[in-house]
Design a protein around this motif. Structure first.
Motif, PDB file in Angstrom:
ATOM      1  N   ASN A   6     -68.825 -35.530  10.239  1.00 61.65           N
ATOM      2  CA  ASN A   6     -67.887 -35.922  11.297  1.00 61.65           C
ATOM      3  C   ASN A   6     -67.503 -37.388  11.148  1.00 61.65           C
ATOM      4  O   ASN A   6     -68.259 -38.197  10.643  1.00 61.65           O
ATOM      5  CB  ASN A   6     -68.440 -35.611  12.687  1.00 61.65           C
ATOM      6  CG  ASN A   6     -69.489 -36.591  13.162  1.00 61.65           C
ATOM      7  OD1 ASN A   6     -69.789 -37.576  12.500  1.00 61.65           O
ATOM      8  ND2 ASN A   6     -70.074 -36.314  14.292  1.00 61.65           N
ATOM      9  N   ASN A   7     -66.313 -37.671  11.555  1.00 58.80           N
ATOM     10  CA  ASN A   7     -65.762 -39.015  11.426  1.00 58.80           C
ATOM     11  C   ASN A   7     -65.367 -39.476  12.826  1.00 58.80           C
ATOM     12  O   ASN A   7     -64.209 -39.392  13.211  1.00 58.80           O
ATOM     13  CB  ASN A   7     -64.560 -38.974  10.476  1.00 58.80           C
ATOM     14  CG  ASN A   7     -64.003 -40.341  10.185  1.00 58.80           C
ATOM     15  OD1 ASN A   7     -64.448 -41.333  10.751  1.00 58.80           O
ATOM     16  ND2 ASN A   7     -63.013 -40.395   9.325  1.00 58.80           N
ATOM     17  N   SER A   8     -66.345 -39.927  13.582  1.00 59.66           N
ATOM     18  CA  SER A   8     -66.080 -40.294  14.972  1.00 59.66           C
ATOM     19  C   SER A   8     -65.209 -41.542  15.077  1.00 59.66           C
ATOM     20  O   SER A   8     -64.436 -41.677  16.027  1.00 59.66           O
ATOM     21  CB  SER A   8     -67.386 -40.482  15.736  1.00 59.66           C
ATOM     22  OG  SER A   8     -68.160 -41.495  15.127  1.00 59.66           O
ATOM     23  N   ALA A  11     -61.654 -40.295  14.535  1.00 64.93           N
ATOM     24  CA  ALA A  11     -61.223 -39.533  15.708  1.00 64.93           C
ATOM     25  C   ALA A  11     -60.920 -40.461  16.878  1.00 64.93           C
ATOM     26  O   ALA A  11     -59.947 -40.250  17.620  1.00 64.93           O
ATOM     27  CB  ALA A  11     -62.287 -38.516  16.096  1.00 64.93           C
ATOM     28  N   THR A  12     -61.724 -41.498  17.052  1.00 62.17           N
ATOM     29  CA  THR A  12     -61.468 -42.476  18.118  1.00 62.17           C
ATOM     30  C   THR A  12     -60.176 -43.238  17.848  1.00 62.17           C
ATOM     31  O   THR A  12     -59.405 -43.510  18.770  1.00 62.17           O
ATOM     32  CB  THR A  12     -62.652 -43.446  18.239  1.00 62.17           C
ATOM     33  OG1 THR A  12     -63.850 -42.698  18.408  1.00 62.17           O
ATOM     34  CG2 THR A  12     -62.468 -44.387  19.411  1.00 62.17           C
TER      35      THR A  12
END
Length: 88
Positions: A6-8, A11-12
């Protein structure tokens, strides 16, 4: 085993870029959101699964160009101030 793809940050950045697009009519707030979105999306491009980071990057770049074009259309730097309604 946990999913580590995941690439938070990306995404943010995408979320902030969308907020910048949603609040384009408030120059200071919209500009702040797209700036944060652009920075976080650029950071998120270095991670795996960077689809949202790319979308956030391109949305942010579109709004950067749009802000400058609108500033040229209104022929004033008042569009980029904190209180543009005073000058309009």
């Amino acid at each position: 085993m946990a999913n580590t793809d995941n690439n938070s940050i990306g995404a943010t950045g995408f979320i902030f870029a969308c907020l910048g697009a949603a609040f384009f009519w408030l120059p200071f707030l919209g500009g702040l959101f797209w700036l944060i979105g652009a920075v976080l999306s650029c950071i998120g491009l270095g991670y795996r699964n960077n689809t949202l980071a790319w979308w956030g990057f391109w949305i942010s770049m579109f709004w950067i160009v749009a802000y400058f074009v609108l500033g040229l259309v209104f022929d004033s730097l008042a569009y980029f101030t904190v209180c543009p309604l005073i000058f309009w």
